[in-house]
Design a protein around this motif. Sequence first.
Motif, PDB file in Angstrom:
ATOM      1  N   THR A   1     -45.204  25.274   3.226  1.00  0.00           N
ATOM      2  CA  THR A   1     -46.222  24.893   4.199  1.00  0.00           C
ATOM      3  C   THR A   1     -46.951  26.174   4.622  1.00  0.00           C
ATOM      4  O   THR A   1     -46.482  27.282   4.344  1.00  0.00           O
ATOM      5  CB  THR A   1     -45.593  24.239   5.447  1.00  0.00           C
TER       6      THR A   1
ATOM      7  N   ASN B   1     -54.725  29.433  -0.555  1.00  0.00           N
ATOM      8  CA  ASN B   1     -53.769  28.383  -0.921  1.00  0.00           C
ATOM      9  C   ASN B   1     -52.475  28.920  -1.516  1.00  0.00           C
ATOM     10  O   ASN B   1     -51.807  28.250  -2.297  1.00  0.00           O
ATOM     11  CB  ASN B   1     -54.395  27.365  -1.868  1.00  0.00           C
TER      12      ASN B   1
ATOM     13  N   LYS C   1     -49.402  26.673  -1.255  1.00  0.00           N
ATOM     14  CA  LYS C   1     -49.223  25.608  -2.253  1.00  0.00           C
ATOM     15  C   LYS C   1     -48.641  26.159  -3.550  1.00  0.00           C
ATOM     16  O   LYS C   1     -47.796  25.543  -4.175  1.00  0.00           O
ATOM     17  CB  LYS C   1     -50.549  24.906  -2.523  1.00  0.00           C
TER      18      LYS C   1
ATOM     19  N   ASP D   1     -51.323  22.191   8.405  1.00  0.00           N
ATOM     20  CA  ASP D   1     -51.986  23.090   7.457  1.00  0.00           C
ATOM     21  C   ASP D   1     -53.279  23.660   8.026  1.00  0.00           C
ATOM     22  O   ASP D   1     -54.003  24.364   7.341  1.00  0.00           O
ATOM     23  CB  ASP D   1     -52.283  22.369   6.145  1.00  0.00           C
TER      24      ASP D   1
END
Length: 180
Positions: free
Chosen positions: A93, A85, A88, A157
């Motif tokens: 993106t 992640n 994030k 994603d």
Amino acid sequence: MKIGAFIILLMTSYSIYANPILKLPSTKCYDNYFSIRVVDLFYCVSKHTIEEVYLLGITSTTAVIKEGSLELSIGLNPPEISISNLHKKLGLTVHEFFMGLYSEDLDIDNFNDIKSAFDINSQNKLSVYSNGNLYAFVIIGSNVDYDRIYLNKKGSDIVYQVTGEFSGKQLLNILSKIKY
């Protein structure tokens, strides 16, 4: 003033073209092939060379395919696993994260640590192939534990990961068997 702007444009243009994004090869799935579906990604295999297919997990989001001397794992690999992640954490993106990794312009202090985690170094370059909004981010090399292809559509994603041990020549063959 115009000469200065031209020099800046020339310098930035060079960095863009130093690592060009390559075109994905055309899909070569013919009558002698059948498709293995992993969620919404298809991988074509030759009816004559396929040896084994294993579906892993209850939801069949990963398949291991043995075709000749090549053994590949193809799976849906969510960004929380495939890239921890990081997109994030950086406000990006998935596509922007991979493109930033490729162009080496992620504005973070530990960029070299991230490259190291992906096994990207002077011997193992990150290359990018695209066709339309589909991108294949590829890391292959001699000192990588396993070669990897991260497939992502711009604006999505979702990440599919293809892993195994393959050469540059085999890479093009693998890419030509993917329909997504």
